[in-house]
Design a protein around this motif. Structure first.
Motif, PDB file in Angstrom:
ATOM      1  N   MET A   1       0.846  -1.177   0.000  1.00 57.10           N
ATOM      2  CA  MET A   1       0.000   0.000   0.000  1.00 57.10           C
ATOM      3  C   MET A   1       0.887   1.234   0.000  1.00 57.10           C
ATOM      4  N   TYR A   2       0.571   2.169  -0.883  1.00 59.11           N
ATOM      5  CA  TYR A   2       1.316   3.418  -0.913  1.00 59.11           C
ATOM      6  C   TYR A   2       0.361   4.573  -1.155  1.00 59.11           C
ATOM      7  N   ALA A   3       0.868   5.784  -0.881  1.00 55.23           N
ATOM      8  CA  ALA A   3       0.074   6.992  -1.112  1.00 55.23           C
ATOM      9  C   ALA A   3       0.990   8.054  -1.713  1.00 55.23           C
ATOM     10  N   ILE A   4       0.406   8.973  -2.430  1.00 58.16           N
ATOM     11  CA  ILE A   4       1.138  10.123  -2.951  1.00 58.16           C
ATOM     12  C   ILE A   4       0.588  11.348  -2.232  1.00 58.16           C
ATOM     13  N   ILE A   5       1.491  12.052  -1.510  1.00 56.22           N
ATOM     14  CA  ILE A   5       1.071  13.218  -0.733  1.00 56.22           C
ATOM     15  C   ILE A   5       1.765  14.458  -1.275  1.00 56.22           C
ATOM     16  N   ALA A   6       1.173  15.609  -1.012  1.00 57.78           N
ATOM     17  CA  ALA A   6       1.758  16.889  -1.395  1.00 57.78           C
ATOM     18  C   ALA A   6       2.076  17.652  -0.117  1.00 57.78           C
ATOM     19  N   ASP A   7       3.326  18.136  -0.017  1.00 55.05           N
ATOM     20  CA  ASP A   7       3.739  18.897   1.156  1.00 55.05           C
ATOM     21  C   ASP A   7       4.866  19.830   0.760  1.00 55.05           C
ATOM     22  N   GLY A   8       4.703  21.100   1.069  1.00 55.22           N
ATOM     23  CA  GLY A   8       5.761  22.071   0.807  1.00 55.22           C
ATOM     24  C   GLY A   8       6.053  22.269  -0.663  1.00 55.22           C
ATOM     25  N   GLY A   9       5.059  22.144  -1.531  1.00 56.26           N
ATOM     26  CA  GLY A   9       5.278  22.339  -2.951  1.00 56.26           C
ATOM     27  C   GLY A   9       5.887  21.128  -3.648  1.00 56.26           C
ATOM     28  N   ARG A  10       6.040  20.027  -2.934  1.00 53.51           N
ATOM     29  CA  ARG A  10       6.601  18.806  -3.500  1.00 53.51           C
ATOM     30  C   ARG A  10       5.614  17.656  -3.337  1.00 53.51           C
ATOM     31  N   GLN A  11       5.776  16.622  -4.156  1.00 49.49           N
ATOM     32  CA  GLN A  11       4.952  15.429  -4.044  1.00 49.49           C
ATOM     33  C   GLN A  11       5.844  14.258  -3.665  1.00 49.49           C
ATOM     34  N   TYR A  12       5.391  13.434  -2.726  1.00 56.16           N
ATOM     35  CA  TYR A  12       6.153  12.302  -2.242  1.00 56.16           C
ATOM     36  C   TYR A  12       5.321  11.035  -2.373  1.00 56.16           C
ATOM     37  N   LYS A  13       5.965   9.953  -2.815  1.00 54.60           N
ATOM     38  CA  LYS A  13       5.335   8.642  -2.804  1.00 54.60           C
ATOM     39  C   LYS A  13       5.792   7.966  -1.516  1.00 54.60           C
ATOM     40  N   VAL A  14       4.847   7.664  -0.616  1.00 55.02           N
ATOM     41  CA  VAL A  14       5.196   7.140   0.704  1.00 55.02           C
ATOM     42  C   VAL A  14       4.540   5.777   0.932  1.00 55.02           C
ATOM     43  N   GLU A  15       5.235   4.963   1.718  1.00 53.20           N
ATOM     44  CA  GLU A  15       4.722   3.668   2.158  1.00 53.20           C
ATOM     45  C   GLU A  15       4.827   3.604   3.671  1.00 53.20           C
ATOM     46  N   GLU A  16       4.109   2.701   4.287  1.00 48.73           N
ATOM     47  CA  GLU A  16       4.152   2.569   5.743  1.00 48.73           C
ATOM     48  C   GLU A  16       5.541   2.127   6.181  1.00 48.73           C
ATOM     49  N   GLY A  17       6.068   2.794   7.219  1.00 48.49           N
ATOM     50  CA  GLY A  17       7.390   2.469   7.736  1.00 48.49           C
ATOM     51  C   GLY A  17       8.535   3.203   7.052  1.00 48.49           C
ATOM     52  N   GLN A  18       8.254   3.924   5.985  1.00 51.36           N
ATOM     53  CA  GLN A  18       9.299   4.640   5.243  1.00 51.36           C
ATOM     54  C   GLN A  18       9.781   5.862   6.026  1.00 51.36           C
ATOM     55  N   ILE A  19      11.092   6.142   5.961  1.00 49.26           N
ATOM     56  CA  ILE A  19      11.666   7.327   6.596  1.00 49.26           C
ATOM     57  C   ILE A  19      11.883   8.372   5.518  1.00 49.26           C
ATOM     58  N   LEU A  20      11.458   9.604   5.795  1.00 47.15           N
ATOM     59  CA  LEU A  20      11.412  10.653   4.786  1.00 47.15           C
ATOM     60  C   LEU A  20      11.898  11.956   5.385  1.00 47.15           C
ATOM     61  N   GLU A  21      12.605  12.767   4.588  1.00 49.58           N
ATOM     62  CA  GLU A  21      13.016  14.107   5.018  1.00 49.58           C
ATOM     63  C   GLU A  21      12.113  15.120   4.326  1.00 49.58           C
ATOM     64  N   ILE A  22      11.426  15.941   5.135  1.00 46.87           N
ATOM     65  CA  ILE A  22      10.542  16.971   4.599  1.00 46.87           C
ATOM     66  C   ILE A  22      11.074  18.334   5.023  1.00 46.87           C
ATOM     67  N   ASP A  23      10.484  19.397   4.480  1.00 44.52           N
ATOM     68  CA  ASP A  23      10.917  20.749   4.819  1.00 44.52           C
ATOM     69  C   ASP A  23      10.770  21.011   6.306  1.00 44.52           C
ATOM     70  N   PHE A  24      11.625  21.876   6.817  1.00 45.87           N
ATOM     71  CA  PHE A  24      11.672  22.167   8.249  1.00 45.87           C
ATOM     72  C   PHE A  24      10.397  22.842   8.727  1.00 45.87           C
ATOM     73  N   ARG A  25       9.948  22.441   9.897  1.00 46.80           N
ATOM     74  CA  ARG A  25       8.853  23.103  10.611  1.00 46.80           C
ATOM     75  C   ARG A  25       9.087  22.911  12.100  1.00 46.80           C
ATOM     76  N   GLU A  26       8.520  23.782  12.893  1.00 53.39           N
ATOM     77  CA  GLU A  26       8.728  23.744  14.347  1.00 53.39           C
ATOM     78  C   GLU A  26       7.866  22.658  14.975  1.00 53.39           C
ATOM     79  N   VAL A  27       8.409  21.458  15.106  1.00 57.21           N
ATOM     80  CA  VAL A  27       7.743  20.344  15.776  1.00 57.21           C
ATOM     81  C   VAL A  27       8.754  19.646  16.675  1.00 57.21           C
ATOM     82  N   GLU A  28       8.264  19.029  17.720  1.00 61.35           N
ATOM     83  CA  GLU A  28       9.140  18.322  18.639  1.00 61.35           C
ATOM     84  C   GLU A  28       9.321  16.878  18.201  1.00 61.35           C
ATOM     85  N   ALA A  29      10.482  16.316  18.530  1.00 62.72           N
ATOM     86  CA  ALA A  29      10.735  14.910  18.234  1.00 62.72           C
ATOM     87  C   ALA A  29       9.774  14.048  19.052  1.00 62.72           C
ATOM     88  N   GLY A  30       9.208  13.040  18.421  1.00 62.58           N
ATOM     89  CA  GLY A  30       8.250  12.167  19.089  1.00 62.58           C
ATOM     90  C   GLY A  30       6.800  12.559  18.847  1.00 62.58           C
TER      91      GLY A  30
END
Length: 103
Positions: A1-30
């Motif tokens: 199962m996969y999905a295509i998402i849009a974030d920060g002007g880019r499109q990403y093909k993501v699957e469950e468990g995948q590690i991805l680097e996205i544009d910076f935003r102020e969020v805490e780890a965890g």
């Protein structure tokens, strides 16, 4: 199962468990992020396409850490004018792990 998402002007093909680097935003780890702009979802019942997004579909991700990208060197030079400028830049990213795809 996969999905295509849009974030920060880019499109990403993501699957469950995948590690991805996205544009910076102020969020805490965890903490958890939710992506609502889902363009397509592929599952056991086939491919669902949005026009432009799917209603009710979402992807959740867990924030792992903040990272920095490779150092880029920006150099400006004008010939025969004794004019040089050299700058460096490192882009910030947020590393996330894709959790569940609901669609």
């Amino acid at each position: 199962m996969y999905a295509i998402i849009a974030d920060g002007g880019r499109q990403y093909k993501v699957e469950e468990g995948q590690i991805l680097e996205i544009d910076f935003r102020e969020v805490e780890a965890g903490s958890e992020l939710k992506f609502d702009r889902v363009l397509a979802v592929s599952g056991t019942d086939g491919l669902k396409l949005g026009a432009p997004t799917l209603d009710g579909a979402s992807v959740t991700a867990k924030v792992l850490e903040e990272t920095k990208g490779e150092k880029l060197v920006v150099q400006k030079f004008r010939r025969r004018k004794n004019s040089k400028r050299r700058n460096g830049h490192r882009q910030k990213f947020v590393k996330v792990q894709i959790g569940s795809i609901a669609g």
